[in-house]
Design an enzyme around this catalytic site. Structure first.
Site, PDB file in Angstrom:
ATOM      1  N   GLY A  10       3.994 -30.093 -26.113  1.00  0.00           N
ATOM      2  CA  GLY A  10       4.561 -30.362 -24.797  1.00  0.00           C
ATOM      3  C   GLY A  10       3.690 -29.843 -23.672  1.00  0.00           C
ATOM      4  CB  SER A  12       1.733 -33.995 -20.516  1.00  0.00           C
ATOM      5  OG  SER A  12       3.148 -34.047 -20.460  1.00  0.00           O
ATOM      6  N   GLY A  14       4.403 -28.843 -16.685  1.00  0.00           N
ATOM      7  CA  GLY A  14       5.302 -27.700 -16.737  1.00  0.00           C
ATOM      8  C   GLY A  14       4.729 -26.488 -17.449  1.00  0.00           C
ATOM      9  CG  ASP A  54       6.222 -39.446 -30.124  1.00  0.00           C
ATOM     10  OD1 ASP A  54       7.093 -38.562 -30.269  1.00  0.00           O
ATOM     11  OD2 ASP A  54       6.472 -40.564 -29.639  1.00  0.00           O
ATOM     12  CB  SER A 130      15.808 -21.837 -27.548  1.00  0.00           C
ATOM     13  OG  SER A 130      17.130 -22.340 -27.580  1.00  0.00           O
ATOM     14  CE1 TYR A 147      16.737 -28.995 -23.335  1.00  0.00           C
ATOM     15  CE2 TYR A 147      18.430 -27.582 -22.376  1.00  0.00           C
ATOM     16  CZ  TYR A 147      17.109 -27.825 -22.684  1.00  0.00           C
ATOM     17  OH  TYR A 147      16.144 -26.900 -22.362  1.00  0.00           O
ATOM     18  CB  SER A 148      23.355 -26.873 -24.567  1.00  0.00           C
ATOM     19  OG  SER A 148      22.945 -26.809 -23.211  1.00  0.00           O
ATOM     20  CB  SER A 150      19.109 -29.977 -29.611  1.00  0.00           C
ATOM     21  OG  SER A 150      18.576 -29.731 -28.314  1.00  0.00           O
ATOM     22  CE  LYS A 151      15.276 -26.893 -25.891  1.00  0.00           C
ATOM     23  NZ  LYS A 151      13.873 -26.743 -26.341  1.00  0.00           N
TER      24      LYS A 151
END
Length: 228
Positions: A10, A12, A14, A54, A130, A147-148, A150-151
């Protein structure tokens, strides 16, 4: 500091992009993985390698294994930073939505870790990023069911891996981040202004990646100065 071989997903934009720059400036070798490799390629460091990757494409993992075998032989640090943030009412969140989020945030973390582990030494460090939303008992927010949750899953995964590899290493830890001002956050919550910049958080993660496994294994550290 001895030069290390570091893989970051990740990258690319931020936090991931900032991490690549920080580690490269320290003289470490970095493999930067993202679906869009161009931003990292533009940095033009000799010690940064990057190609399009990916987490949801099984064949892409073969490229990572081939790179390690051909170029490095071993990996010192893996930072599972890539993530997908979906802000959508639960009633509208489809099976496909959940699958896509979990493919990136859980299955991708598991597979990347699995293929890199054979190349890691006993003092290696796997750091997974996370979210405070994945912490049991923390404040939760509508729209973040996929989202949450999965974290939360990668927190438990990390605890399990630390137990399974406790006799041989490497060490596994999770950083549960509070709100950080990144492009991903802005896309999901356009009006919210986070108190922490991507660079500030990257500097913390950089130090933890180097030293955190001396003190922690199988732990989740809450890195947040705000709610959310």
């Amino acid at each position: 500091m001895k030069s290390k071989n570091i893989i970051i997903t990740g990258t690319s934009r931020g936090i991931g992009f900032e991490l690549v720059h920080l580690f490269a400036n320290q003289g470490h070798n970095v493999l930067a993985l993202s679906r869009n490799a161009q931003p990292v390629n533009n940095l033009q460091f000799d010690n940064i390698s990057s190609f399009a990757f990916d987490l949801c494409e099984e064949n892409d993992y073969k490229k990572v294994v081939a790179f390690i075998e051909d170029e490095w032989k071993h990996v010192d640090v893996l930072i599972n930073n890539a993530g997908m943030l979906l802000n959508k009412p639960f009633a509208d969140t489809t099976f496909k939505d959940f699958s896509k989020v979990y493919e990136t945030n859980v299955f991708g973390v598991a597979e990347m870790t699995r293929i890199v582990l054979p190349f890691m030494k006993s003092d290696g460090h796997v750091v997974t990023i996370s979210s405070m939303g994945g912490i049991q008992g923390s404040m939760k927010f509508p729209g973040l069911a996929a989202y949450s949750s999965s974290k939360g899953a990668v927190i438990t995964l990390t605890e399990l891996l630390a137990e399974e590899y406790k006799e041989t290493g490497p060490q596994f830890n999770v950083l549960a981040l509070g709100a950080v001002q990144t492009e991903m956050l802005k896309e999901a919550f356009p009006e919210y202004q986070a108190p922490t910049t991507a660079l500030e958080m990257a500097e913390y993660i950089q130090d933890f990646a180097h030293n955190g496994n001396k003190y922690y294994n199988g732990k989740v550290l809450q890195v947040s100065n705000s709610t959310p």
